[in-house]
Write an enzyme that holds these catalytic residues in place. Sequence first.
Site, PDB file in Angstrom:
ATOM      1  N   GLY A  67     -15.793 -49.252  12.035  1.00 23.61           N
ATOM      2  CA  GLY A  67     -16.550 -48.080  11.610  1.00 23.61           C
ATOM      3  C   GLY A  67     -17.580 -48.354  10.539  1.00 23.61           C
ATOM      4  O   GLY A  67     -18.618 -47.688  10.487  1.00 23.61           O
ATOM      5  N   HIS A 134     -31.960 -33.150  22.787  1.00 19.18           N
ATOM      6  CA  HIS A 134     -33.073 -33.806  23.470  1.00 19.18           C
ATOM      7  C   HIS A 134     -33.984 -34.573  22.508  1.00 19.18           C
ATOM      8  O   HIS A 134     -34.211 -34.170  21.371  1.00 19.18           O
ATOM      9  CB  HIS A 134     -33.908 -32.773  24.234  1.00 19.18           C
ATOM     10  CG  HIS A 134     -34.555 -31.757  23.331  1.00 19.18           C
ATOM     11  ND1 HIS A 134     -35.777 -31.957  22.731  1.00 19.18           N
ATOM     12  CD2 HIS A 134     -34.128 -30.540  22.912  1.00 19.18           C
ATOM     13  CE1 HIS A 134     -36.095 -30.913  21.993  1.00 19.18           C
ATOM     14  NE2 HIS A 134     -35.104 -30.033  22.080  1.00 19.18           N
ATOM     15  N   HIS A 143     -23.703 -44.662  12.537  1.00 20.31           N
ATOM     16  CA  HIS A 143     -22.400 -44.069  12.859  1.00 20.31           C
ATOM     17  C   HIS A 143     -22.524 -42.555  12.743  1.00 20.31           C
ATOM     18  O   HIS A 143     -22.808 -42.025  11.663  1.00 20.31           O
ATOM     19  CB  HIS A 143     -21.335 -44.593  11.893  1.00 20.31           C
ATOM     20  CG  HIS A 143     -19.942 -44.156  12.215  1.00 20.31           C
ATOM     21  ND1 HIS A 143     -18.832 -44.724  11.624  1.00 20.31           N
ATOM     22  CD2 HIS A 143     -19.457 -43.217  13.058  1.00 20.31           C
ATOM     23  CE1 HIS A 143     -17.736 -44.150  12.092  1.00 20.31           C
ATOM     24  NE2 HIS A 143     -18.095 -43.219  12.957  1.00 20.31           N
ATOM     25  N   ILE A 164     -18.366 -36.278   9.047  1.00 19.33           N
ATOM     26  CA  ILE A 164     -17.684 -35.358   9.960  1.00 19.33           C
ATOM     27  C   ILE A 164     -18.248 -33.940   9.842  1.00 19.33           C
ATOM     28  O   ILE A 164     -18.370 -33.385   8.749  1.00 19.33           O
ATOM     29  CB  ILE A 164     -16.173 -35.342   9.668  1.00 19.33           C
ATOM     30  CG1 ILE A 164     -15.545 -36.688  10.043  1.00 19.33           C
ATOM     31  CG2 ILE A 164     -15.472 -34.209  10.414  1.00 19.33           C
ATOM     32  CD1 ILE A 164     -14.099 -36.828   9.630  1.00 19.33           C
TER      33      ILE A 164
END
Length: 206
Positions: A67, A134, A143, A164
């Site tokens: 990560g 788009h 990430h 998050i």
Amino acid sequence: MRDIYIVGAGGHGKVVLDIINKSEQYQAASFLDDDSSLHNETINALKVLGGFKEVLNDDKAVIIAVGNNKIREKLFKIMKSNDLEIINAVHPDAVINSFVSMGEGIVIAAGAVINPNAFIEDNVIINTGVTVDHDCLIEKHVHLSPGVNLGGNVTVQRGAHIGIGAAVLPGINIGKNSVVGAGAVVTKDVPDDVTVVGVPAKIHKS
């Protein structure tokens, strides 16, 4: 099916293993991890063979399951310099439009949605439930954490990390190596090498 090594046996490695286990193209041969305390351990029914340099002596393909952006970038460069095949790991429950362009070494987790004409460069993590609308550009070694939502025409520059549940409004640019905190709402461009937090997101000064 082609055997591959998963480089990284931590939490993200478990997610990548699940993706590979659901793949019809690949099967996981083993984890590789430089943490010697994990060597010869079995994690979710897959053995940790040794350190990542084991892959340099083999012809198996690899996927990097780390990560941390800086570590993942370093590993990617080493593997590219050794001409290793670096695959994409895409969960079958991800929805990817046919006009999306992708590089290599990309992990796309369950529930991700990537809409038309997005461009995903090399060594990117698009985690669980991420939406990329788009015409977005996601540069190398980025990430996107679980639940991130990007509006259309967003650019996330090299090495940035979006936390998050963060949301980025359409047309915004996230600077290279910058961090967007969990739950932030980004309403204006973010410079390089900063951390932004809050609603609306502002530069965090430590």
